[in-house]
Design a protein around this motif. Structure first.
Motif, PDB file in Angstrom:
ATOM      1  N   TRP A 174       0.829  -1.217   0.000  1.00  0.00           N
ATOM      2  CA  TRP A 174       0.000   0.000   0.000  1.00  0.00           C
ATOM      3  C   TRP A 174       0.858   1.260   0.000  1.00  0.00           C
ATOM      4  O   TRP A 174       0.433   2.311  -0.457  1.00  0.00           O
ATOM      5  N   ARG A 175       2.080   1.148   0.494  1.00  0.00           N
ATOM      6  CA  ARG A 175       2.969   2.323   0.514  1.00  0.00           C
ATOM      7  C   ARG A 175       3.387   2.754  -0.887  1.00  0.00           C
ATOM      8  O   ARG A 175       3.990   3.809  -1.051  1.00  0.00           O
ATOM      9  N   ASN A 176       3.089   1.921  -1.915  1.00  0.00           N
ATOM     10  CA  ASN A 176       3.409   2.271  -3.303  1.00  0.00           C
ATOM     11  C   ASN A 176       2.211   2.857  -4.050  1.00  0.00           C
ATOM     12  O   ASN A 176       2.283   3.064  -5.259  1.00  0.00           O
ATOM     13  N   SER A 177       1.112   3.085  -3.326  1.00  0.00           N
ATOM     14  CA  SER A 177      -0.118   3.517  -3.983  1.00  0.00           C
ATOM     15  C   SER A 177      -0.511   4.938  -3.575  1.00  0.00           C
ATOM     16  O   SER A 177      -0.669   5.226  -2.388  1.00  0.00           O
ATOM     17  N   LYS A 178      -0.697   5.796  -4.571  1.00  0.00           N
ATOM     18  CA  LYS A 178      -1.123   7.168  -4.269  1.00  0.00           C
ATOM     19  C   LYS A 178      -2.502   7.162  -3.604  1.00  0.00           C
ATOM     20  O   LYS A 178      -2.770   7.904  -2.665  1.00  0.00           O
ATOM     21  N   GLU A 179      -3.368   6.281  -4.097  1.00  0.00           N
ATOM     22  CA  GLU A 179      -4.732   6.202  -3.561  1.00  0.00           C
ATOM     23  C   GLU A 179      -4.750   5.839  -2.065  1.00  0.00           C
ATOM     24  O   GLU A 179      -5.563   6.336  -1.298  1.00  0.00           O
ATOM     25  N   LEU A 180      -3.828   4.975  -1.660  1.00  0.00           N
ATOM     26  CA  LEU A 180      -3.826   4.502  -0.275  1.00  0.00           C
ATOM     27  C   LEU A 180      -2.868   5.291   0.627  1.00  0.00           C
ATOM     28  O   LEU A 180      -3.146   5.498   1.807  1.00  0.00           O
TER      29      LEU A 180
END
Ligand code: SOE
Length: 384
Positions: A174-180
């Motif tokens: 999740w640390r690679n996701s802008k949304e999250l």
């Protein structure tokens, strides 16, 4: 202050859940004057994992619905991914439940603003978990700077270097996701550095007045993880399926403080060989200091009249927090920063007082993160 223990509900039971649960367990042993707490409930989605975590981390029960929990407990810890910081924290504050939230405050500036406003309107205490403020050497440095021992502040340098994503096969999380997450190294690591330097020099140099920023993504898709073992990037990067990386792997920023001091900031998940190196250097008209998280019991110091830097150990009994731990200068580690911040937060909450760093501080950092992103997109310096 009430005589009954504060009941604590925690959302999230992996990396940060473990760090805070460990801190709560240590408090009565090492900080007997801390408010008494009951580790009441862990909240999440996966019942099997929750039952195991509740047992291992010493919580009485688990729940899958945060809506009930935020009203039932005295204190709510929000340790979930950044995109779930806002709604549960705001609901808790509306119920006048104290909230301790991991950093960055939110994944968007809009959510951070809603959280800041909810904290302003609530009777409860709202704190953001910038744990590095509570390192003895950092508190020692802050006291020196406040006492004018470094003189007028001219330079601030802050770097936060890790290398857990340098392997292109390291799995997506999740640390690679802008949304999250909102952003990558910028929000995850830069938020710490920006807060820490504002804390250290803010009373002397003022706040950050203008900045220019740059973001970089080196690997734009990663294998889907085989599971989530609670480590940073999940486990098993051998899947053929990949997911897009939508955040930065590294950022840099140039900054000017209100007093004219200049600063440079940098964070990366690609700094090969660096594990958790959060370093700060400050140069003033009379003295300088250097700190690195990888040597967190030490401070390199040069004060007026000295011919060179000296390395001092900040582990004496009269150094901040040290009397609570071991005798004759035995060293502390990363986990102790969580014990200290939990002690300060719970003490403030039990007394019905504000905690510093507050949601107001978290919001200010979020504004600066957003400005760094905006500057990267526009190629312009921004007044903030
Ligand atoms: C991962 O990069 C991480 O765990 C951050 O999320 C923490 O805030 C930092 O303290 C250590 O690194």
């Amino acid at each position: 202050m009430s005589d009954t223990p504060l009941s604590v509900g925690v959302l999230g039971y992996r990396f940060m859940g473990k760090a805070h649960a460990n801190a709560l367990a240590r408090l009565p042993m090492f900080f007997p004057e801390a408010p008494e707490v009951e580790r009441e409930v862990i909240v999440g989605r996966d019942e099997e994992a929750l039952a195991e975590a509740a047992d291992r981390l010493g919580f009485e029960r688990y729940a899958t619905d945060w809506e009930d929990v935020v009203e039932e407990v005295d204190v709510f810890y929000n340790l979930g991914p950044n995109n779930v910081h806002a709604d549960p924290s705001i609901a808790a504050l509306e119920a006048d439940t104290h909230v301790f939230c991991e950093k960055p405050l939110a994944h968007t500036l809009e959510d951070a603003e809603r959280m800041r406003d909810a904290a302003r309107d609530s009777e409860a205490t709202a704190g953001i978990a910038f744990n590095y403020r509570f390192i003895p050497a950092i508190q020692y440095a802050k006291n020196l700077i406040d006492a004018g021992e470094l003189g007028e502040i001219h330079h601030v340098r802050g770097t936060y270097l890790q290398d857990w994503l340098v392997d292109p096969e390291a799995p997506w999380s999740w640390r690679n996701s802008k949304e999250l997450a909102g952003s990558g190294a910028l929000g995850d690591l830069g938020a710490h550095t920006i807060d820490l330097t504002r804390f250290l020099v803010g009373d002397r140099a003022g706040d950050i007045a203008r900045l220019s920023g740059q973001l970089q993504t080196f690997v734009d898709e990663r294998p889907v993880p085989g599971g989530d073992d609670g480590s940073l990037s999940g486990e098993g990067g051998d899947s053929a399926e990949t997911r897009e990386v939508t955040v930065d792997d590294a950022y840099t920023a140039q900054v000017e403080f209100e007093n004219g001091a200049v600063a440079t900031y940098e964070a990366s998940r690609f700094a090969t060989g660096c594990k958790n190196d959060h370093s700060v250097e400050i140069n003033g008209s009379k003295g300088s200091l250097k700190f690195s998280l990888e040597r967190l019991n030490e401070l390199e110091l040069l004060l007026e009249g000295d011919r060179g830097f000296q390395t001092i150990n900040v582990t004496e009994a009269d150094d901040p927090y040290m009397e609570h731990w071991w005798p004759v200068g035995h060293v502390l580690g990363w986990e102790h920063t969580f014990v200290h911040e939990n002690y300060e937060f719970l003490t403030a909450a039990a007394a019905g007082e504000e905690h510093s760093p507050s949601f107001e501080d978290g919001y200010r950092v979020q504004e600066l993160l957003a400005a760094i992103e905006e500057s990267d997109a526009s190629g312009q310096w921004l007044e903030v």
